[in-house]
Design an enzyme around this catalytic site. Structure first.
Site, PDB file in Angstrom:
ATOM      1  N   MET A 278      76.625  29.814  42.533  1.00 17.38           N
ATOM      2  CA  MET A 278      77.747  29.834  41.599  1.00 17.38           C
ATOM      3  C   MET A 278      77.307  30.195  40.176  1.00 17.38           C
ATOM      4  O   MET A 278      76.121  30.245  39.870  1.00 17.38           O
ATOM      5  CB  MET A 278      78.433  28.469  41.602  1.00 17.38           C
ATOM      6  CG  MET A 278      79.061  28.108  42.943  1.00 17.38           C
ATOM      7  SD  MET A 278      79.827  26.471  42.964  1.00 17.38           S
ATOM      8  CE  MET A 278      81.209  26.719  41.846  1.00 17.38           C
ATOM      9  N   HIS A 279      78.287  30.462  39.335  1.00 21.49           N
ATOM     10  CA  HIS A 279      78.165  30.536  37.874  1.00 21.49           C
ATOM     11  C   HIS A 279      77.507  31.803  37.329  1.00 21.49           C
ATOM     12  O   HIS A 279      77.515  32.027  36.114  1.00 21.49           O
ATOM     13  CB  HIS A 279      77.393  29.332  37.303  1.00 21.49           C
ATOM     14  CG  HIS A 279      77.805  28.000  37.838  1.00 21.49           C
ATOM     15  ND1 HIS A 279      79.095  27.537  37.782  1.00 21.49           N
ATOM     16  CD2 HIS A 279      77.084  27.038  38.470  1.00 21.49           C
ATOM     17  CE1 HIS A 279      79.151  26.328  38.331  1.00 21.49           C
ATOM     18  NE2 HIS A 279      77.952  26.006  38.764  1.00 21.49           N
TER      19      HIS A 279
ATOM     20  N   ASP B  19      78.795  28.016  46.946  1.00 20.93           N
ATOM     21  CA  ASP B  19      77.893  27.480  47.968  1.00 20.93           C
ATOM     22  C   ASP B  19      78.181  26.036  48.354  1.00 20.93           C
ATOM     23  O   ASP B  19      78.120  25.679  49.534  1.00 20.93           O
ATOM     24  CB  ASP B  19      76.427  27.663  47.561  1.00 20.93           C
ATOM     25  CG  ASP B  19      76.109  27.157  46.161  1.00 20.93           C
ATOM     26  OD1 ASP B  19      76.991  26.534  45.517  1.00 20.93           O
ATOM     27  OD2 ASP B  19      74.980  27.385  45.694  1.00 20.93           O
TER      28      ASP B  19
END
Length: 484
Positions: A79-80, A235
């Protein structure tokens, strides 16, 4: 057949699953991380495609007949990350990853704007996507001016697979631009970083179709007909789909390098003051809360390095029977802490050492310290309105029965161990691919694995653990103040 693709930090995993959710096989493609400066962490998005091709090629070679029957693909990803594209979808710079901390000043500035916590339900952490774009604007203004699209890592993979700019709710909730309650982009928060909705991909639910495999790629892979690519998930949400942690009150505790307490909810229950992540889940009208401790098995590995004893030997030295805390307390803040303190500067400590404190006492204190940090996470989730009656344990640390006994007793909850199997993010992604391709009921697909064993809290040690947890709670402010 259904294909799950999980784009992690160290590699891409491809998993092939049939319609009965039997895993046929899996393969991996390797990835490296570039760290050109202290605190930086980057990857070239072209490497994600190469690693995916490596994994898919290996899977196809091992299971050619089954692979040719793929009808749906699900995506999971780290992520991110900030993947920046120009108007022709050319990558402008290496992706800034989730564990990159260069934008800590920008994150603090955005977090000081009360709109961010109000709309997203979360603290703006340096790892999130929005502060990364603020950093790019401040430090690479010419490049920022050319940004046409910002994609999360798995959604860049989707662009290669389908040719479309699409994301989904669970991953997008980690950008600090999503209105997490309304499950849509926030024009107000985007404008705060000099961006607009035109810079963002369109949004679908994780269980919905999110594009179709490009005909030329389908042909190269030996696939025929339309192959649906699901919205997918970040995830942690994908792992939850793999574990069946999708119904209200279902939860898992993950004992990996870091520790996670993940709980599914059927309503939006933010608690940013306790550094709880409140994100959309991959299923419609579902959210999840997540407490994170930055060092879990890392703590035991650290003690292993100091003592020269393996982590397995350290835990084995404690025997099979849970003992009362010795009076030695360990704070597991080796690299700072996320939930509930949001304190990057705090560091770990042993307190209460005596001449009698040997290696076993230190090992016991480490296991207890991680268990108490997870109890802090549980308290933070309870403060936001989430009540749990049990958790499922996953991750490498869950192989230690004595550690699970400590966690069960510290949390006051039964801890279930799943039967052997592959229930991770790639499996969860494959499940989402099945749902998107067939229209199946998500709750009927995302079921929990059978429970192999349940570890109950030790009622006889409840009071001793409560006293030790009280000491643990009191030490954080003392250590924090001593460091200033």
């Amino acid at each position: 057949m259904y294909l799950g693709l999980d784009l992690g930090t160290s590699g891409v995993k491809a998993l092939l699953m049939d319609g009965a959710q039997i895993v046929v096989g899996s393969a991996n493609g390797h990835l490296d991380v570039s760290r050109p400066h202290a605190g930086w962490s980057e990857q070239n998005p072209a490497d994600w495609i190469r690693a995916t091709e490596d994994a898919v090629s290996a899977l196809k070679a091992a299971h050619p007949v089954e692979f040719a029957a793929v009808r749906g693909i699900g995506l999971s990803g780290q992520m991110h990350g900030a993947t920046l594209l120009d108007a022709s979808d050319t990558v402008l710079r290496p992706c800034i990853l989730w564990n990159d901390t260069r934008s800590h000043l920008e994150a603090a500035r955005l977090d000081a704007d009360p709109r961010f916590r109000s709309i997203t339900g979360n603290i703006v952490f340096p790892g999130f996507t929005a502060p990364k774009l603020a950093w790019v604007k401040a430090n690479e203004p010419d490049l920022f001016a050319r940004v046409a699209k910002v994609l999360l890592p798995k959604d860049f993979l989707r662009l290669w697979l389908t040719g479309e700019h699409i994301s989904e709710m669970s991953d997008s909730a980690g950008t600090a631009w999503l209105d997490v309650a309304a499950r849509r982009w926030s024009p107000e928060l985007l404008a705060a970083t000099d961006l607009g909705e035109e810079h963002m991909p369109s949004l679908v639910e994780g269980t919905a179709p999110g594009g179709t495999l490009r005909p030329d790629l389908a042909s190269a892979w030996g696939l025929s007909g339309d192959v649906v690519v699901a919205g997918g998930a970040g995830d942690n949400a994908a792992s939850a789909c793999g574990m069946g942690t999708v119904g209200h009150g279902h939860a898992f505790v993950s004992l990996g390098t870091s520790g996670v307490l993940f709980a599914a909810t059927d309503s939006y229950l933010p608690n940013p003051e306790s550094a709880v992540h409140t994100f959309c889940h991959a299923l419609p009208a579902t959210w999840h809360q997540m407490g994170v401790i930055l060092s879990a098995t890392d703590c035991l590995n650290w003690l292993s390095g100091v003592t020269g004893k393996s982590a397995a030997d350290l835990t084995a030295s404690l025997g099979d029977t849970l003992k009362a805390p010795t009076g030695v307390t360990f704070l597991p803040y080796l690299s700072g802490e996320r939930t509930p303190h949001n304190d990057a500067a705090i560091r770990g400590a042993f307190v209460g050492l005596g001449h009698e404190s040997g290696q076993a006492a230190l090992a016991q204190a480490v296991l207890e310290g991680v268990a108490f940090a997870l109890a802090d996470n549980l308290a933070a989730l309870k403060a936001a309105g989430t009540t749990l009656d049990r958790v499922t344990a996953i991750g490498g640390g869950s192989r230690s029965r004595i550690w699970l006994k400590a966690i069960a007793t510290a949390l006051g909850l039964p801890v279930d161990l799943p039967a052997d199997g592959d229930f991770g993010a790639a499996f969860g992604a494959a499940r989402l691919g099945l749902i998107a391709a067939t229209g199946a009921d998500p709750l009927a697909v995302c079921t929990a694995p059978a429970t192999a064993e349940t570890i109950e809290p030790d009622a006889g040690l409840a009071d001793a653990y409560a006293d030790a947890y009280g000491r643990f709670r009191a030490l954080y402010p003392a250590v924090k103040n001593a460091g200033h």
